[in-house]
Enzyme design. Structure first.
Site, PDB file in Angstrom:
ATOM      1  N   CYS A  24       6.390  72.823  25.980  1.00 55.91           N
ATOM      2  CA  CYS A  24       7.126  71.559  25.909  1.00 55.91           C
ATOM      3  C   CYS A  24       8.571  71.769  25.442  1.00 55.91           C
ATOM      4  O   CYS A  24       8.796  72.177  24.301  1.00 55.91           O
ATOM      5  CB  CYS A  24       6.343  70.642  24.964  1.00 55.91           C
ATOM      6  SG  CYS A  24       7.262  69.264  24.302  1.00 55.91           S
ATOM      7  N   CYS A  27       9.675  69.646  22.443  1.00 53.49           N
ATOM      8  CA  CYS A  27       9.043  70.144  21.209  1.00 53.49           C
ATOM      9  C   CYS A  27       9.898  71.245  20.591  1.00 53.49           C
ATOM     10  O   CYS A  27      10.043  71.325  19.371  1.00 53.49           O
ATOM     11  CB  CYS A  27       7.645  70.696  21.488  1.00 53.49           C
ATOM     12  SG  CYS A  27       6.509  69.460  22.153  1.00 53.49           S
TER      13      CYS A  27
END
Length: 99
Positions: A24, A27
């Site tokens: 991600c 993230c």
């Protein structure tokens, strides 16, 4: 993990759970922001990163549909949650409102 998680969030210390994943991009952007939050708030906040791919049951329990998802817990109760990348000032403000 579930037993450990329960012990973790059943503290009277504020706990920020960062549900994230290796793949991600957002993230990865959030990680240094959370470090700055920790630097500012110190021991009054515990930050725990949970990889949703390695902890799917836990992610399902909390209905995490997108990463990153941040949740605040205190004394076993979920106080707040938000998906997406937030700025340091916003996270600090929310954290301080629960301290």
């Amino acid at each position: 993990m579930k037993g450990n998680f329960s012990a973790l969030i059943n503290s009277d210390q504020l706990v920020l759970i960062d549900f994230s994943a290796e793949w991600c991009g957002p993230c990865k952007m959030l990680a240094p922001i959370l470090k700055q939050v920790k630097d500012e708030l110190g021991d009054s906040l515990k930050i725990v990163k949970i990889d949703v791919d390695k902890n799917q049951a836990l992610a399902n329990t909390f209905q995490v549909r997108g990463v990153p998802t941040i949740m605040f817990f205190k004394n076993g109760k979920q106080l707040w949650r938000q998906s997406g990348v937030l700025q340091k000032a916003d996270i600090v403000k929310v954290a301080q409102s629960f301290m």
